[in-house]
Each structure stands twice: as C-alpha cells, then as structure tokens.
Design a protein around this motif. Sequence first.
Motif, PDB file in Angstrom:
ATOM      1  N   ALA A   1       0.828  -1.211   0.000  1.00 23.16           N
ATOM      2  CA  ALA A   1       0.000   0.000   0.000  1.00 23.16           C
ATOM      3  C   ALA A   1       0.859   1.257   0.000  1.00 23.16           C
ATOM      4  O   ALA A   1       0.503   2.263  -0.611  1.00 23.16           O
ATOM      5  CB  ALA A   1      -0.930  -0.006   1.213  1.00 23.16           C
ATOM      6  N   LYS A   2       2.000   1.182   0.679  1.00 23.48           N
ATOM      7  CA  LYS A   2       2.907   2.326   0.740  1.00 23.48           C
ATOM      8  C   LYS A   2       3.376   2.707  -0.676  1.00 23.48           C
ATOM      9  O   LYS A   2       3.533   3.880  -1.000  1.00 23.48           O
ATOM     10  CB  LYS A   2       4.111   1.967   1.617  1.00 23.48           C
ATOM     11  CG  LYS A   2       5.085   3.113   1.834  1.00 23.48           C
ATOM     12  CD  LYS A   2       6.181   2.686   2.810  1.00 23.48           C
ATOM     13  CE  LYS A   2       7.160   3.825   3.035  1.00 23.48           C
ATOM     14  NZ  LYS A   2       8.240   3.850   2.045  1.00 23.48           N
ATOM     15  N   GLY A   3       3.559   1.686  -1.532  1.00 25.83           N
ATOM     16  CA  GLY A   3       4.048   1.937  -2.888  1.00 25.83           C
ATOM     17  C   GLY A   3       2.972   2.014  -3.954  1.00 25.83           C
ATOM     18  O   GLY A   3       3.264   2.190  -5.131  1.00 25.83           O
ATOM     19  N   ASN A   4       1.690   1.851  -3.542  1.00 24.70           N
ATOM     20  CA  ASN A   4       0.592   1.796  -4.510  1.00 24.70           C
ATOM     21  C   ASN A   4      -0.530   2.714  -4.025  1.00 24.70           C
ATOM     22  O   ASN A   4      -1.329   2.350  -3.173  1.00 24.70           O
ATOM     23  CB  ASN A   4       0.105   0.344  -4.639  1.00 24.70           C
ATOM     24  CG  ASN A   4      -1.021   0.173  -5.633  1.00 24.70           C
ATOM     25  OD1 ASN A   4      -1.785   1.090  -5.915  1.00 24.70           O
ATOM     26  ND2 ASN A   4      -1.151  -1.031  -6.162  1.00 24.70           N
ATOM     27  N   LYS A   5      -0.562   3.924  -4.585  1.00 20.55           N
ATOM     28  CA  LYS A   5      -1.486   4.960  -4.109  1.00 20.55           C
ATOM     29  C   LYS A   5      -2.956   4.535  -4.234  1.00 20.55           C
ATOM     30  O   LYS A   5      -3.756   4.754  -3.326  1.00 20.55           O
ATOM     31  CB  LYS A   5      -1.236   6.249  -4.900  1.00 20.55           C
ATOM     32  CG  LYS A   5      -1.774   7.492  -4.226  1.00 20.55           C
ATOM     33  CD  LYS A   5      -1.234   8.759  -4.892  1.00 20.55           C
ATOM     34  CE  LYS A   5      -1.721  10.024  -4.214  1.00 20.55           C
ATOM     35  NZ  LYS A   5      -3.175  10.118  -4.057  1.00 20.55           N
ATOM     36  N   ALA A   6      -3.296   3.901  -5.350  1.00 24.18           N
ATOM     37  CA  ALA A   6      -4.696   3.482  -5.564  1.00 24.18           C
ATOM     38  C   ALA A   6      -5.114   2.470  -4.497  1.00 24.18           C
ATOM     39  O   ALA A   6      -6.225   2.543  -3.945  1.00 24.18           O
ATOM     40  CB  ALA A   6      -4.858   2.878  -6.950  1.00 24.18           C
ATOM     41  N   PHE A   7      -4.204   1.555  -4.187  1.00 28.76           N
ATOM     42  CA  PHE A   7      -4.475   0.538  -3.166  1.00 28.76           C
ATOM     43  C   PHE A   7      -4.616   1.182  -1.785  1.00 28.76           C
ATOM     44  O   PHE A   7      -5.534   0.863  -1.022  1.00 28.76           O
ATOM     45  CB  PHE A   7      -3.352  -0.503  -3.188  1.00 28.76           C
ATOM     46  CG  PHE A   7      -3.509  -1.636  -2.210  1.00 28.76           C
ATOM     47  CD1 PHE A   7      -4.756  -2.143  -1.880  1.00 28.76           C
ATOM     48  CD2 PHE A   7      -2.388  -2.218  -1.630  1.00 28.76           C
ATOM     49  CE1 PHE A   7      -4.892  -3.202  -0.982  1.00 28.76           C
ATOM     50  CE2 PHE A   7      -2.513  -3.269  -0.737  1.00 28.76           C
ATOM     51  CZ  PHE A   7      -3.771  -3.756  -0.420  1.00 28.76           C
ATOM     52  N   LEU A   8      -3.740   2.112  -1.482  1.00 24.59           N
ATOM     53  CA  LEU A   8      -3.795   2.822  -0.198  1.00 24.59           C
ATOM     54  C   LEU A   8      -5.140   3.545  -0.044  1.00 24.59           C
ATOM     55  O   LEU A   8      -5.755   3.498   1.032  1.00 24.59           O
ATOM     56  CB  LEU A   8      -2.634   3.818  -0.084  1.00 24.59           C
ATOM     57  CG  LEU A   8      -2.609   4.677   1.190  1.00 24.59           C
ATOM     58  CD1 LEU A   8      -2.540   3.819   2.446  1.00 24.59           C
ATOM     59  CD2 LEU A   8      -1.423   5.654   1.149  1.00 24.59           C
ATOM     60  N   GLU A   9      -5.604   4.186  -1.117  1.00 21.82           N
ATOM     61  CA  GLU A   9      -6.889   4.900  -1.065  1.00 21.82           C
ATOM     62  C   GLU A   9      -8.047   3.943  -0.766  1.00 21.82           C
ATOM     63  O   GLU A   9      -8.976   4.281  -0.040  1.00 21.82           O
ATOM     64  CB  GLU A   9      -7.153   5.666  -2.375  1.00 21.82           C
ATOM     65  CG  GLU A   9      -6.275   6.901  -2.564  1.00 21.82           C
ATOM     66  CD  GLU A   9      -6.205   7.819  -1.334  1.00 21.82           C
ATOM     67  OE1 GLU A   9      -7.278   8.175  -0.806  1.00 21.82           O
ATOM     68  OE2 GLU A   9      -5.086   8.163  -0.908  1.00 21.82           O
ATOM     69  N   VAL A  10      -7.967   2.741  -1.334  1.00 22.35           N
ATOM     70  CA  VAL A  10      -9.005   1.733  -1.080  1.00 22.35           C
ATOM     71  C   VAL A  10      -8.984   1.320   0.397  1.00 22.35           C
ATOM     72  O   VAL A  10     -10.043   1.227   1.039  1.00 22.35           O
ATOM     73  CB  VAL A  10      -8.817   0.508  -2.017  1.00 22.35           C
ATOM     74  CG1 VAL A  10      -9.638  -0.687  -1.552  1.00 22.35           C
ATOM     75  CG2 VAL A  10      -9.205   0.882  -3.442  1.00 22.35           C
ATOM     76  N   ILE A  11      -7.811   1.097   0.950  1.00 25.14           N
ATOM     77  CA  ILE A  11      -7.709   0.731   2.371  1.00 25.14           C
ATOM     78  C   ILE A  11      -8.288   1.840   3.251  1.00 25.14           C
ATOM     79  O   ILE A  11      -8.986   1.576   4.227  1.00 25.14           O
ATOM     80  CB  ILE A  11      -6.245   0.411   2.764  1.00 25.14           C
ATOM     81  CG1 ILE A  11      -5.794  -0.888   2.089  1.00 25.14           C
ATOM     82  CG2 ILE A  11      -6.097   0.299   4.287  1.00 25.14           C
ATOM     83  CD1 ILE A  11      -4.356  -1.279   2.358  1.00 25.14           C
ATOM     84  N   LYS A  12      -8.014   3.079   2.873  1.00 26.14           N
ATOM     85  CA  LYS A  12      -8.506   4.220   3.668  1.00 26.14           C
ATOM     86  C   LYS A  12     -10.031   4.305   3.692  1.00 26.14           C
ATOM     87  O   LYS A  12     -10.609   4.909   4.581  1.00 26.14           O
ATOM     88  CB  LYS A  12      -7.926   5.531   3.124  1.00 26.14           C
ATOM     89  CG  LYS A  12      -6.458   5.737   3.492  1.00 26.14           C
ATOM     90  CD  LYS A  12      -5.945   7.055   2.953  1.00 26.14           C
ATOM     91  CE  LYS A  12      -4.527   7.332   3.451  1.00 26.14           C
ATOM     92  NZ  LYS A  12      -3.979   8.568   2.853  1.00 26.14           N
ATOM     93  N   LYS A  13     -10.687   3.701   2.696  1.00 20.11           N
ATOM     94  CA  LYS A  13     -12.155   3.737   2.631  1.00 20.11           C
ATOM     95  C   LYS A  13     -12.805   2.618   3.453  1.00 20.11           C
ATOM     96  O   LYS A  13     -14.024   2.582   3.577  1.00 20.11           O
ATOM     97  CB  LYS A  13     -12.621   3.608   1.173  1.00 20.11           C
ATOM     98  CG  LYS A  13     -12.351   4.848   0.348  1.00 20.11           C
ATOM     99  CD  LYS A  13     -12.856   4.638  -1.069  1.00 20.11           C
ATOM    100  CE  LYS A  13     -12.446   5.806  -1.960  1.00 20.11           C
ATOM    101  NZ  LYS A  13     -12.667   5.489  -3.376  1.00 20.11           N
ATOM    102  N   ALA A  14     -12.003   1.697   3.976  1.00 15.88           N
ATOM    103  CA  ALA A  14     -12.558   0.560   4.729  1.00 15.88           C
ATOM    104  C   ALA A  14     -13.178   1.027   6.035  1.00 15.88           C
ATOM    105  O   ALA A  14     -12.819   2.069   6.575  1.00 15.88           O
ATOM    106  CB  ALA A  14     -11.461  -0.459   5.007  1.00 15.88           C
ATOM    107  N   ASP A  15     -14.112   0.227   6.552  1.00 18.42           N
ATOM    108  CA  ASP A  15     -14.731   0.523   7.842  1.00 18.42           C
ATOM    109  C   ASP A  15     -13.950  -0.093   9.001  1.00 18.42           C
ATOM    110  O   ASP A  15     -14.120   0.319  10.146  1.00 18.42           O
ATOM    111  CB  ASP A  15     -16.174   0.014   7.857  1.00 18.42           C
ATOM    112  CG  ASP A  15     -17.052   0.840   6.929  1.00 18.42           C
ATOM    113  OD1 ASP A  15     -17.127   2.057   7.121  1.00 18.42           O
ATOM    114  OD2 ASP A  15     -17.631   0.268   5.988  1.00 18.42           O
TER     115      ASP A  15
END
Length: 198
Positions: free
Chosen positions: A47-61
Amino acid sequence: MMNTIEILGVPISNITMNGAVEKVSEFMKSDGLHPVYTPNPEIVMLAKGNKAFLEVIKKADLVVPDGIGVVIASKLQKGERLPERVAGYDLVQNTMKRAVKEGYKYYFFGSKPGIAEEAAQKMRETYPGIQIVGTRDGYFKKEDEPAIIEDINASGANILLVALGAPKQEMWIEENKHLLPNVRVAIGVGGSLDGMAG
C-alpha cells in the motif's frame, strides 16, 4: 472509520480481537456494505508503494493488524500503540462462533478451484448449523464478474469472504460493493480459505 494508528501511512484500526468481532456484529445490523481489510507487513509495504491501493484501504470501515510485525511497528513509533494482533483468519473464525445465533450467511469467493467448497464443508462440520450459502473459486475473467455478482446476490449472503490475494481482493470489493445490496460485511481474507480447507 474508527480511531486509527498510521503505519507507514496506512491507517490501522486501534482495536482488539473482541472489539473487532463486536464491530462486525454492529456492521451486520446496519445498512450498506462494510469493507474489512486485514493488512500484514507485506500488505502495508504494498500500500505504501501503490497509491490506488492505499486509497481503497482508507475507505474501509475496519482495518485490523493481521501480522505481529504491524503491531511491533506501532510500538516503535511515538504515540498510541496497537493493542494486539488481530489475525484475519481468527477474526473470521470468531464471527463463525456467533453465526448460527446471529443469522450470518457466508459466501466464500476465491482460492483455487475446489478450495472454497472444501473450506465450506469443513466449516459446516466445525460449526454445526452455520449457513454457507455459496462458493466460487478465484479464477475468472472480467466478463464473468456480472454472473459472480448475480450468484452472490441470489445466495442471500450477508458476509462475503474474498480470497483473491492483495491488492486484488480489496480492489474487487471497492469496485463492486455498490452492486451487492444484501452483503453487510466483505472481508479480504487472503489465504484463509486454504487454511479452512486444511
């Protein structure tokens, strides 16, 4: 999302196993689909190296610290620390202990052909009366997705376990959550179905 502690920019829920199980129970009684992710150190680095993936994690509950390395990392930082490891596999098992009483209906999606069915069979033996209402392996093309979504919806499942590996499983949940009106909790479970299948 609840109170979180950032590990290399990835927000991890500041929660114990018991707290996480209670949170799932709350999600099951509320509207909409609640994504639950279970990052270990490899996923945090990804996630640190993949911005799109990090954004998805940030949307989790709910984002639980799956690996002890994530908990240790929190102790090396200033400020709050994660209280304990909350392994995704164990979180799922703890929800299954309540499944019959709470009316949870599971759909197992992912892993190699035959694994989801085998995992379902083993869990039915482990938790008599549990409702595992559908299974599907993780080998599919883009054009198969509408049929997969239709099958999940037709099954009446309210908990979806997605075992496609990171970041594919998290991206899949994010892309399709609006198409799954009956699902209350979708958990990215990595290799958990293999574990359940033995």
